[in-house]
Write a protein that holds these residues in place. Structure first.
Motif, PDB file in Angstrom:
ATOM      1  N   GLU A 158       0.659  -1.089   0.046  1.00  0.00           N
ATOM      2  CA  GLU A 158       0.083  -0.176  -0.088  1.00  0.00           C
ATOM      3  C   GLU A 158       0.864   1.205   0.087  1.00  0.00           C
ATOM      4  OE1 GLU A 158      -3.573   1.955   2.659  1.00  0.00           O
ATOM      5  OE2 GLU A 158      -2.732   0.328   3.404  1.00  0.00           O
ATOM      6  N   GLY A 159       0.645   2.184  -1.173  1.00  0.00           N
ATOM      7  CA  GLY A 159       1.237   3.361  -0.917  1.00  0.00           C
ATOM      8  C   GLY A 159       2.514   3.407  -1.707  1.00  0.00           C
ATOM      9  N   GLN A 160       2.784   1.994  -2.653  1.00  0.00           N
ATOM     10  CA  GLN A 160       4.086   2.345  -3.036  1.00  0.00           C
ATOM     11  C   GLN A 160       3.829   3.055  -4.519  1.00  0.00           C
ATOM     12  OE1 GLN A 160       5.378  -1.964  -3.907  1.00  0.00           O
ATOM     13  NE2 GLN A 160       6.664  -1.433  -5.522  1.00  0.00           N
ATOM     14  N   PRO A 161       4.897   3.724  -5.026  1.00  0.00           N
ATOM     15  CA  PRO A 161       4.714   4.172  -6.452  1.00  0.00           C
ATOM     16  C   PRO A 161       4.899   3.122  -7.456  1.00  0.00           C
ATOM     17  CG  PRO A 161       6.552   5.340  -4.848  1.00  0.00           C
ATOM     18  CD  PRO A 161       5.999   4.054  -4.130  1.00  0.00           C
ATOM     19  N   LEU A 162       3.862   3.578  -8.490  1.00  0.00           N
ATOM     20  CA  LEU A 162       3.766   2.506  -9.527  1.00  0.00           C
ATOM     21  C   LEU A 162       4.183   3.005 -10.882  1.00  0.00           C
ATOM     22  CD1 LEU A 162       0.306   0.843  -8.544  1.00  0.00           C
ATOM     23  CD2 LEU A 162       2.552   0.228  -7.773  1.00  0.00           C
TER      24      LEU A 162
ATOM     25  N   ARG B 222       4.971   7.651 -12.750  1.00  0.00           N
ATOM     26  CA  ARG B 222       5.253   8.726 -12.683  1.00  0.00           C
ATOM     27  C   ARG B 222       5.017   9.689 -14.013  1.00  0.00           C
ATOM     28  NH1 ARG B 222       9.779   8.232 -10.388  1.00  0.00           N
ATOM     29  NH2 ARG B 222      11.222   8.703 -12.463  1.00  0.00           N
TER      30      ARG B 222
ATOM     31  N   GLU C  97       1.982  15.983  -6.594  1.00  0.00           N
ATOM     32  CA  GLU C  97       2.281  14.777  -6.050  1.00  0.00           C
ATOM     33  C   GLU C  97       1.420  13.847  -6.883  1.00  0.00           C
ATOM     34  OE1 GLU C  97       0.527  15.079  -2.040  1.00  0.00           O
ATOM     35  OE2 GLU C  97       2.454  16.228  -1.054  1.00  0.00           O
TER      36      GLU C  97
ATOM     37  N   GLN D  29       2.669  11.252  -9.594  1.00  0.00           N
ATOM     38  CA  GLN D  29       3.183  10.219  -9.072  1.00  0.00           C
ATOM     39  C   GLN D  29       1.984   8.982  -8.848  1.00  0.00           C
ATOM     40  OE1 GLN D  29       5.984   9.901  -6.026  1.00  0.00           O
ATOM     41  NE2 GLN D  29       7.437   8.527  -7.168  1.00  0.00           N
TER      42      GLN D  29
ATOM     43  N   ARG E 228       0.403   5.827  -6.806  1.00  0.00           N
ATOM     44  CA  ARG E 228       0.580   4.947  -5.898  1.00  0.00           C
ATOM     45  C   ARG E 228      -0.388   3.866  -5.670  1.00  0.00           C
ATOM     46  NH1 ARG E 228       4.666   7.063  -2.601  1.00  0.00           N
ATOM     47  NH2 ARG E 228       5.280   9.104  -3.280  1.00  0.00           N
ATOM     48  N   SER E 229      -0.023   2.819  -5.112  1.00  0.00           N
ATOM     49  CA  SER E 229      -1.049   2.088  -5.037  1.00  0.00           C
ATOM     50  C   SER E 229      -1.909   2.093  -3.779  1.00  0.00           C
ATOM     51  CB  SER E 229      -0.216   0.502  -4.663  1.00  0.00           C
ATOM     52  OG  SER E 229      -1.151  -0.792  -4.280  1.00  0.00           O
TER      53      SER E 229
END
Length: 552
Positions: free
Chosen positions: A222-226, A228, A357, A360, A362-363
């Motif tokens: 959770e919250g990991q960048p996927l 950009r 923000e 980018q 994010r999951s």
């Protein structure tokens, strides 16, 4: 020798051959008879004498003799095989059948005759041959009657004792019918495994994709960048907004704190100076007015004194107002307006910060990347899918159940689900409040723990058991045969009181339920009867059989 056994041309006439002269009655002499009709030879010695006489007389036709011994062999031969020097006239019907008695000693002794003529020495017409066959047939019939009569005179054979029926009966594998009050009906409902959460991920803003940080099949937290986007334009706008916000914030701060003491002191000094100037102007004005009254000063000088006094009075009022403002602080209205300008710039700055923000992706939750839809460098629209993310935690199964069966499912109850070859337990999380318009079923949502072998999208089957209160019998499928009018039938062995044997009878049945190799039936079958469980093709109703009971 009886003349009835003669088979010459006169055999069909009313007058038989003369046995004393060996000539036919139609001729007057033996020579004439030999040349016309042929003598009848009744004995071997007579045949040899007749053949010698015919040879001495030089007759052109061979002697025709008929044998008197029935043991001879008659042989048919075509007329074309006769000797060429034969001058005898054929029968009047146009064809002849030649017969010779193979055991006649006089055959082949005629002088000057051809070999065929010596072998076939008698010529009969077809009518004479048929007459001889009738005589032989009557004789054979009489012989058969004698043989049958001799057999009927024998004493009757003793009848053998019949074997008992049970020794010839076929063995039948049977089972005893047991009546049960109900049966369980197992029904399978199909559905699909789904992830509890499943999302199509995309950017909230449009722009050019700068980088993709994950690929299909990867586990993400959770919250990991996927991915950009290029953020440079939005970062520049953010810097500009930050500068404006700083300026307006400084003004608001100054207004909130008020003027410094130096400024207030200067304002007081200015007020005191203006008060002194105003007092001087009033004194000068009063002097000029007295001088005018005395006639010394002109009216112009008085007017100048008035103007100067009024100007100084206005300046004094302004200085006093400024001093009062410095001493009392900024007005609330102005402070509120300045605060509003600062808040607007702050909101603009936050929006720009969010835009930076949002460049980018994010999951939103922990899961696995199921699909990737684009590559780097593409300009995307807001909301265009980039990844498909499925939750890697709990799974849920959505199974449609008929409306009339929903009542047996309760929220929180556990049931068995089969996914491929894996059977797992699942708990009902909720029931859909509406009926699917396509399938006319109610969706039951089950939740189950995720396993390595379970994948979203797999087919799931719900195995439900329902008790049906209907009395009947469980029988193997091999015991049933197709009946009439949609019914089925089986064979039962009924014992006979008189003989002690078992006779097969048919029972009509109605098929209620099928479970593997067993069927649940009801009908004319009674509890305790012996049912033929296999090999029913070998039996028919009324047949005697020997039961072989088998207990399951």
């Amino acid at each position: 020798m009886s003349s009835a056994l003669c088979a010459c041309s006169c055999a069909s006439s009313a007058t038989p051959c003369n046995a004393a002269t060996w000539s036919c009655p139609r001729t007057s002499s033996p020579s004439t008879s030999a040349s016309a009709s042929g003598p009848c030879t009744m004995a071997p010695s007579a045949s040899r004498a007749a053949a010698s006489t015919s040879s001495r007389r030089g007759s052109a036709s061979p002697s025709r003799s008929c044998g008197s011994r029935p043991a001879g062999l008659w042989t048919a031969w075509a007329g074309a095989h006769s000797a060429p020097n034969t001058t005898s006239t054929p029968p009047t019907n146009g064809y002849a059948v030649r017969f010779s008695l193979m055991n006649t000693p006089a055959l082949g002794r005629a002088e000057g005759a051809a070999p065929a003529a010596r072998f076939f020495s008698a010529i009969l017409t077809m009518r004479q041959f048929l007459a001889a066959c009738r005589i032989l047939g009557l004789g054979a019939l009489a012989l058969a009657v004698l043989v049958l009569g001799a057999g009927s005179c024998r004493p009757a054979a003793r009848p053998q004792k019949a074997e008992p029926r049970s020794s010839r009966a076929l063995p039948a594998e049977v089972m005893r019918a047991v009546l049960v009050p109900s049966y369980e009906q197992r029904t399978a409902y199909s559905g699909e495994l789904q992830s509890r959460r499943r999302s199509m991920l995309g950017f909230e803003l449009g722009g050019r994709v700068q980088a993709l940080l994950v690929d299909e099949g990867e586990l993400v937290r959770e919250g990991q960048p996927l991915a950009r986007l290029d953020p440079r334009s939005r970062e520049a706008l953010l810097q500009q907004s930050s500068a404006q916000l700083a300026a307006e914030s400084a003004v608001l701060k100054e207004l909130s704190r008020g003027a410094r003491s130096e400024i207030r002191d200067g304002a007081r000094a200015q007020v005191a100076e203006l008060v002194a100037q105003l007092r001087l102007a009033e004194i000068q004005l009063a002097r000029r007015q007295r001088e005018k009254g005395e006639g010394i000063a002109a009216q112009a000088r008085v007017d100048e004194g008035l103007a100067k006094r009024d100007a100084l009075a206005a300046r004094l009022r302004q200085a006093r107002s400024r001093l009062a403002e410095l001493e009392n602080g900024t007005r609330p209205e102005r402070l509120a307006a300045q605060r509003a300008r600062v808040d607007a710039l702050s909101a603009q700055q936050r929006q720009l910060q969010l835009d930076v923000e949002r460049c980018q992706l994010r999951s939103p939750f922990a899961g696995r990347i199921a699909s990737r839809y684009l590559d780097e460098g593409r300009v995307v629209r807001p909301g265009e899918p980039v990844f498909e993310l499925v939750e890697s935690g709990q799974l849920e199964a959505r199974i449609g159940v008929p409306q009339q069966r929903v009542a047996q499912f309760r929220v929180g109850s556990e049931h068995a689900l089969r996914v491929g070859s894996t059977q797992c337990k699942a708990r009902i999380r909720s029931l859909s409040p509406i009926v699917d318009p396509r399938t006319r079923t109610v969706t039951v949502i089950f939740e189950l723990e995720a396993e390595e072998t379970l994948r979203p999208g797999a087919s799931a089957r719900l195995l439900a058991t329902r008790t049906v209160a209907s009395p009947g019998f469980w029988l193997p499928t091999s015991a049933l045969s197709k009946g009439i009018r949609g019914l089925w039938s089986c064979y039962v062995l009924v014992p006979q009181k008189d003989s002690g044997a078992h006779r097969i009878e048919r029972r009509e049945l109605e098929l209620l339920h099928t479970s593997g190799e067993r069927v649940f039936v009801r009908g004319s079958l009674r509890s305790g009867e012996l049912v033929v469980r296999s090999g029913i093709h070998r039996f028919v109703a009324g047949q005697v059989a020997v039961p072989r009971l088998r207990q399951d």
